[in-house]
Design an enzyme around this catalytic site. Structure first.
Site, PDB file in Angstrom:
ATOM      1  N   PRO A 127       0.834  -1.207   0.000  1.00  0.00           N
ATOM      2  CA  PRO A 127       0.000   0.000   0.000  1.00  0.00           C
ATOM      3  C   PRO A 127       0.868   1.257   0.000  1.00  0.00           C
ATOM      4  O   PRO A 127       1.778   1.393   0.821  1.00  0.00           O
ATOM      5  CB  PRO A 127      -0.778  -0.112   1.317  1.00  0.00           C
ATOM      6  CG  PRO A 127      -0.639  -1.533   1.754  1.00  0.00           C
ATOM      7  CD  PRO A 127       0.666  -2.014   1.205  1.00  0.00           C
ATOM      8  N   GLU A 128       0.619   2.137  -0.946  1.00  0.00           N
ATOM      9  CA  GLU A 128       1.311   3.421  -1.014  1.00  0.00           C
ATOM     10  C   GLU A 128       0.386   4.486  -0.419  1.00  0.00           C
ATOM     11  O   GLU A 128      -0.750   4.187  -0.038  1.00  0.00           O
ATOM     12  CB  GLU A 128       1.643   3.749  -2.476  1.00  0.00           C
ATOM     13  CG  GLU A 128       2.624   2.774  -3.121  1.00  0.00           C
ATOM     14  CD  GLU A 128       4.080   3.102  -2.802  1.00  0.00           C
ATOM     15  OE1 GLU A 128       4.330   4.134  -2.150  1.00  0.00           O
ATOM     16  OE2 GLU A 128       4.943   2.323  -3.207  1.00  0.00           O
TER      17      GLU A 128
END
Ligand SMILES: [Zn+2]
Length: 270
Positions: free
Chosen positions: A2-3
């Site tokens: 997840p960014e």
């Protein structure tokens, strides 16, 4: 992994279900994730109302009067609000039981995520020494220009440094440099104020767009197998080594830069 856009999308998806709810109980199915879960989480959180769900860099904070639960999704973490009776699977490590009968469930197969505690009026050590948020007014070309003087590191490495600006991971750094027409391996200290202005704008546009697109999958955060995705069809360079530039059709080049795979267009990026 997840960014920042996925974390912000998670925050926006969770907030309406959590803010104003009371935590009735904390169920820890193991004592640690990446780090031990501090005793305050189970001791202080029950009985508290969640006043806000905030994001700083890629951390999420659940604020209560007694303190804040500090969460990071790591490589594989997912947070979902589920019915209290939802079946428990192998990597469902933590449940916060809510006063509406549902649970906030933290699932993390690889356990690089964390659940920590921040007492009221303090700033957790992990949140200290962080650069500004990329979508805030504090992040602009002036800041990049000022912070980069005398720096011989590549501009891509400089942009991914959390002390420069938070939340610009490999994908978004590569795409922003393409959009700004800047070759990733240039020394950070050699780039002009004008070009840094274009780079800051590119970071903002790309992250804002990704967050907006993530917003279309908000429902996924309530389903048992929802996974946020990237929008591969919209990537110009990241992951496209060996392919042609979408803008000028030149073959893209690739190399490793600061341990990270880097792809760029030799014609569009100077
Ligand atoms: Zn090109």
């Amino acid at each position: 992994m997840p960014e920042l856009p996925e974390v912000e999308t998670t925050r926006r998806g969770l907030a309406p279900h959590l803010v104003g709810r009371r935590v009735d109980g904390v169920l820890l199915r193991r004592p640690d994730l990446r780090w031990p879960i501090p005793p305050e989480v189970a001791l202080r959180l029950p009985g508290q109302r969640i006043d806000a769900v905030r994001r700083r860099a890629k951390y999420l904070l659940l604020d209560t009067e007694a303190g804040s639960a500090l969460l990071h999704l790591g490589m594989s973490g997912v947070l979902r609000v589920l019915p209290g009776a939802a079946a428990v699977a192998a990597h469902d490590h933590v449940d916060l039981q809510l006063d509406d009968g549902r649970v906030l469930r933290f699932t993390d197969p690889r356990r690089f995520g964390c659940l920590l505690w921040q007492p009221p009026g303090t700033l957790h050590a992990l949140l200290q020494n962080l650069g500004p948020e990329p979508l805030s007014d504090a992040f602009d070309g002036d800041l990049l220009h000022r912070e980069s003087r005398g720096r011989s590191a590549s501009v891509k490495t400089f942009l991914m440094d959390q002390a420069t600006v938070v939340g610009v991971g490999n994908i978004y750094a590569a795409e922003a440099l393409f959009r700004a027409g800047i070759r990733p391996q240039l020394a950070a200290g050699s780039i002009s104020r004008t070009r840094y202005g274009a780079l800051a704008d590119a970071v903002k546009v790309i992250l804002a767009h990704a967050i907006e697109r993530g917003g279309t999958t908000l429902r996924d955060f309530l389903s048992p197998d929802g996974q946020p995705g990237y929008f591969e069809q919209e990537l110009f360079v990241y992951g496209r080594e060996g392919e042609r530039c979408r803008s000028c059709a030149s073959p893209l080049k690739h190399a490793r830069l600061g341990q990270r795979a880097t792809v760029w267009c030799p014609r569009c990026q100077r």
